[in-house]
Design a protein around this motif. Structure first.
Motif, short mmCIF file in Angstrom:
data_model
loop_
_atom_site.label_atom_id
_atom_site.label_comp_id
_atom_site.label_asym_id
_atom_site.label_seq_id
_atom_site.Cartn_x
_atom_site.Cartn_y
_atom_site.Cartn_z
N ALA A 27 0.83 -1.22 0.00
CA ALA A 27 0.00 0.00 0.00
C ALA A 27 0.85 1.26 0.00
CB ALA A 27 -0.94 -0.02 1.21
N GLN A 28 1.95 1.21 0.74
CA GLN A 28 2.80 2.40 0.86
C GLN A 28 3.46 2.72 -0.50
OE1 GLN A 28 6.10 1.65 3.44
NE2 GLN A 28 6.69 3.81 3.55
N THR A 29 3.93 1.68 -1.19
CA THR A 29 4.59 1.90 -2.48
C THR A 29 3.57 2.35 -3.52
OG1 THR A 29 6.12 0.15 -1.88
CG2 THR A 29 6.15 0.88 -4.17
N ARG A 30 2.42 1.71 -3.50
CA ARG A 30 1.35 2.10 -4.43
C ARG A 30 1.00 3.58 -4.25
NH1 ARG A 30 -2.95 4.33 -4.25
NH2 ARG A 30 -4.56 4.07 -5.76
N ASP A 31 0.84 3.98 -2.99
CA ASP A 31 0.50 5.38 -2.72
C ASP A 31 1.63 6.32 -3.15
OD1 ASP A 31 -1.82 4.38 -1.70
OD2 ASP A 31 -1.38 4.86 0.41
N GLU A 34 1.45 6.64 -6.91
CA GLU A 34 0.32 7.50 -7.28
C GLU A 34 0.64 8.97 -7.01
OE1 GLU A 34 -4.35 7.05 -6.89
OE2 GLU A 34 -3.40 7.43 -4.96
N ALA A 35 1.26 9.24 -5.87
CA ALA A 35 1.60 10.63 -5.54
C ALA A 35 2.60 11.19 -6.54
CB ALA A 35 2.17 10.70 -4.12
N PHE A 62 -4.66 1.01 -9.54
CA PHE A 62 -5.04 2.43 -9.57
C PHE A 62 -6.48 2.64 -10.00
CE2 PHE A 62 -0.48 2.06 -10.20
CZ PHE A 62 -0.03 2.82 -9.13
#
Ligand SMILES: O=C(O)CCC(=O)C(=O)O
Ligand SMILES: [Fe+2]
Length: 272
Positions: A27-31, A34-35, A62
């Motif tokens: 989740a942290q890498t995905r976010d 995305e950022a 995404f």
């Protein structure tokens, strides 16, 4: 995780290192990815050996994925669209466009993987439609904010090259749509010019002799070098872009060389 970024221009584009896109992103890498996409509008990753399934799963992180009405798709993984010079004449992407703006809900973004690239040529350019908007005079911003434009699939898929029953069906199920000329990003709140040469056909309530020069001025403005980045592909490169506030242009300068790109397209919202 040790993500590093190298910005490519002040307006748009960054190279991201330290992420293996072939593995499910936590989740942290995905976010973080995305950022970075929101901040830089198009981000590039080198040396990503993705299978079609891995590319699909990455993009699906995404949002739901879109299946294109015209382009061929991977048989095993239909969410993967094939941009292969052996299958299609791809010169229609050599003009500035925002993907699938001919639908009510154009795509949020896309994940594009280079599989086979010419020794020279075939670069893709992206333009920041927010940077272009920001540079407009205030009076023009206000005026453009009152206008809507029509977008039509038929403009970029000419019958002489896509002259199939499939094209006719795609046209029937995708009649022209209307979008605001200036759209607001649903997450960042930034405003962007949302007309492009690829699919925009007119301005609502304005006769062509007036609409066409106004549109041509906006297309030329978005494409100014100050708002663009040009990417030289290597096989295994991945680009992820925010299609809501960018346009792109796939240069067709490589003659008969074989070029293969795979795209996964993330569904978006209705522009406002
Ligand atoms: O072939 C490319 O580099 C990009 C083509 C394109 O317009 C797209 O994938 O949306
Ligand atoms: Fe495109």
């Amino acid at each position: 995780m040790n993500i590093t970024i190298e910005q490519l221009t002040p307006a748009i584009g960054a190279v991201v290192s330290g992420v293996d896109l072939s593995r499910p992103l936590d989740a942290q890498t995905r976010d973080a990815v995305e950022a970075l996409m929101l901040a830089h509008q198009v981000i590039f990753f080198r040396d990503q050996a993705l299978t079609e399934e891995q590319q699909r799963d990455l993009a699906a992180g995404f949002g739901p994925l879109h299946i294109h009405p015209i382009y061929p798709r991977c048989e095993r993984v239909p969410e993967i669209m094939l941009l292969d010079t052996a299958l299609n004449d791809l010169r229609d992407n050599a003009l500035w466009h925002s993907d699938v703006s001919f639908t009510e809900t154009p795509s949020l973004g896309a994940v594009l993987l280079a599989r086979k690239v010419p020794a020279l040529g075939g670069d893709t350019l992206w333009a920041s439609a927010t940077a272009a908007y920001d540079a407009l005079p205030d009076t023009l911003k206000t005026y453009l904010g009152t206008l809507s434009a029509t977008h039509d699939l038929a403009k970029s898929f000419p019958a002489e090259r896509f002259g199939s029953e499939q094209l006719a069906a795609a046209k029937r199920s995708n009649p022209p749509v209307v979008h605001p000329v200036i759209r607001t990003h649903p997450v960042t709140g930034k405003k962007a010019i949302f007309v492009s040469e690829g699919f925009t056909t007119g301005i609502v309530g304005m006769e062509p002799p007036m609409a066409e020069p106004l549109l041509a001025m906006l297309y030329a403005h978005v494409a100014r070098p100050e708002y663009t980045v040009r990417w030289k592909w290597r096989a295994g490169d991945v680009a992820i872009w925010d299609n809501r506030v960018t346009q792109h242009y796939a240069t067709y300068d490589y003659g008969d060389a074989h070029r293969v790109m795979n795209r996964a397209t993330i569904m978006g919202d209705r522009p406002f």
